[in-house]
Design an enzyme around this catalytic site. Structure first.
Site, PDB file in Angstrom:
ATOM      1  N   HIS A   1      40.888  26.317  -7.267  1.00 35.77           N
ATOM      2  CA  HIS A   1      40.809  25.125  -6.423  1.00 35.77           C
ATOM      3  C   HIS A   1      39.615  24.276  -6.853  1.00 35.77           C
ATOM      4  O   HIS A   1      38.568  24.801  -7.251  1.00 35.77           O
ATOM      5  CB  HIS A   1      40.611  25.500  -4.955  1.00 35.77           C
ATOM      6  CG  HIS A   1      41.814  26.111  -4.318  1.00 35.77           C
ATOM      7  ND1 HIS A   1      43.095  25.891  -4.756  1.00 35.77           N
ATOM      8  CD2 HIS A   1      41.915  26.928  -3.233  1.00 35.77           C
ATOM      9  CE1 HIS A   1      43.940  26.547  -3.980  1.00 35.77           C
ATOM     10  NE2 HIS A   1      43.250  27.191  -3.050  1.00 35.77           N
TER      11      HIS A   1
ATOM     12  N   CYS B   1      41.026  29.714   1.593  1.00 35.35           N
ATOM     13  CA  CYS B   1      40.471  29.739   0.244  1.00 35.35           C
ATOM     14  C   CYS B   1      39.887  28.388  -0.179  1.00 35.35           C
ATOM     15  O   CYS B   1      38.969  28.348  -1.014  1.00 35.35           O
ATOM     16  CB  CYS B   1      41.509  30.216  -0.771  1.00 35.35           C
ATOM     17  SG  CYS B   1      43.085  29.333  -0.739  1.00 35.35           S
TER      18      CYS B   1
ATOM     19  N   GLY C   1      49.711  43.094  -3.140  1.00 38.30           N
ATOM     20  CA  GLY C   1      49.887  41.653  -3.258  1.00 38.30           C
ATOM     21  C   GLY C   1      48.966  41.048  -4.296  1.00 38.30           C
ATOM     22  O   GLY C   1      48.166  41.747  -4.940  1.00 38.30           O
TER      23      GLY C   1
ATOM     24  N   ARG D   1      58.367  48.953   1.240  1.00 42.52           N
ATOM     25  CA  ARG D   1      59.031  48.845  -0.061  1.00 42.52           C
ATOM     26  C   ARG D   1      58.082  49.134  -1.227  1.00 42.52           C
ATOM     27  O   ARG D   1      58.528  49.414  -2.338  1.00 42.52           O
ATOM     28  CB  ARG D   1      59.662  47.458  -0.231  1.00 42.52           C
ATOM     29  CG  ARG D   1      58.679  46.320  -0.332  1.00 42.52           C
ATOM     30  CD  ARG D   1      59.393  44.984  -0.557  1.00 42.52           C
ATOM     31  NE  ARG D   1      58.471  43.871  -0.626  1.00 42.52           N
ATOM     32  CZ  ARG D   1      58.038  43.188   0.425  1.00 42.52           C
ATOM     33  NH1 ARG D   1      58.448  43.541   1.644  1.00 42.52           N
ATOM     34  NH2 ARG D   1      57.200  42.190   0.291  1.00 42.52           N
TER      35      ARG D   1
END
Length: 357
Positions: free
Chosen positions: A263, A138, A18, A45
């Site tokens: 951020h 986060c 990811g 997968r």
């Protein structure tokens, strides 16, 4: 660790393919190497893919019970997965004696799971009733090292923050949606008439509540009581837990902005007594995980473009309140994939690994 193996603990990275997993593998090659085997695990997968970690190609294993064979006490599994995957698999891994570090929201509210930011409360990772340590959202991670350092010096009494959240926090779906929207509106005379951006983008808002290109969206999460969002309430609760201030007044407004990575937050922190901005800058300058960039006269202050690709939180615009000698205002930026997720996970895992050094 099992008998006959290297004394260095093993690390299993679950969710290795990811967005955060990709960043973590890069980070592992730059940090002090405390690991023996590093095992990469992802959804079926992605099984069979070969990824480079510490300069060596490693095959990705499918997430099954067999993927954790040979792991035991002293080893660590770092979950970089959606909450439903962590909730299903973390307890399974713990039964093998493996310590779990989870970066999802699955366990953040569990009183038997410590919520840890090593720069602030690293000690909490040692007591793990369920064998699991959680990392914060986060957005919380972006500001909490700076807030924690100031709290240790002055004693925090109240916190009010507004977040300016990057599209990348919603994963590839967020960045791809913003890129598509920017392509639609590029070169067009949009943004001057009511609704023209929304009409241009149409229904393709991606994971956001409204079009993000040429726009800001004052919403993140699900609707809760009295108009608060679930994300705002989560940041409030996490800040209290990490700082050890269960009754701390915290007010949060979450805003999505058309930034791909990084951020930002405006922070108003009120303390138990009068606070001096110059002393606050000294505290922030020496705080672990924080870089102070604060010279507005020279045009020096942090932006998400500066923070992207770096590990610390960048802090600037530090100033005393105009109407309250006990309050301090500042601005903070951090890379949401690195500071906000991968670095925090790596740091917690390393804390656990060093318990057996």
């Amino acid at each position: 660790m099992t008998p006959g193996r290297s004394p260095a603990p093993a690390l299993a990275v679950v969710g290795a393919t990811g967005a955060v997993g990709t960043v973590l593998l890069q980070i592992l090659s730059t940090r002090a190497d405390v690991w023996g085997d590093i095992r990469l695990i992802a959804s079926p997968r992605s099984a069979g893919r070969r990824l480079t970690v510490r300069g060596e190609e490693t095959e990705v294993l499918a997430l099954t019970e067999d993927a954790f064979d040979g792991l035991g006490a002293g080893d660590v599994a770092l979950f970089l997965t959606p909450a439903e995957v962590s909730a299903r698999w973390a307890p399974v891994v713990v039964t093998r004696g493996v310590a779990v570090v989870d970066r999802s929201p699955a366990f953040r509210e569990d009183p038997e799971v410590p919520l840890v930011v090593p720069e602030v409360n690293g000690y909490a990772a040692r007591i793990r009733p369920r064998g699991i340590v959680a990392g914060p959202d986060c957005v919380t991670a972006a500001m909490i090292a700076a807030v924690g350092a100031l709290h240790a010096e002055f004693g925090l009494a109240e916190l009010a923050v507004s977040s300016y959240q990057a599209a990348g926090a919603s994963g590839r779906a967020g960045t791809e949606a913003l890129r598509r929207q920017l392509a639609v509106v590029a070169g067009a005379e949009l943004g001057s008439q009511p609704g023209d951006v929304r009409r241009a983008v149409g229904e393709d808002t991606g994971p956001f509540a409204a079009p993000l290109a040429l726009n800001v969206v004052p919403w993140s999460g699900e609707l809760r009581a009295d108009g608060w969002s679930s994300h705002e309430l989560a940041i409030r609760a996490e800040s209290r837990r990490i700082l050890g201030l269960d009754a701390l007044p915290v007010s949060v407004t979450c805003v999505q902005v058309p930034v791909l990575t990084g951020h930002s937050l405006t922070v108003r922190a009120r303390f138990e007594a009068a606070v001096d901005a110059a002393r606050a800058r000294e505290v922030l300058e020496s705080a672990p995980g924080v870089v102070l960039v604060d010279d507005p006269a020279a045009g020096e202050f942090p932006t998400p473009a500066d923070a992207a690709g770096t590990d610390p939180a960048w802090v600037g615009r530090v100033r005393g309140s105009l109407d309250d000698p006990r309050a301090l205002e500042f601005f903070v930026c951090a890379d949401n994939l690195r500071t906000g997720a991968a670095v925090n996970g790596a740091q917690i895992a390393e804390l656990i690994a060093r318990e057996h050094a």
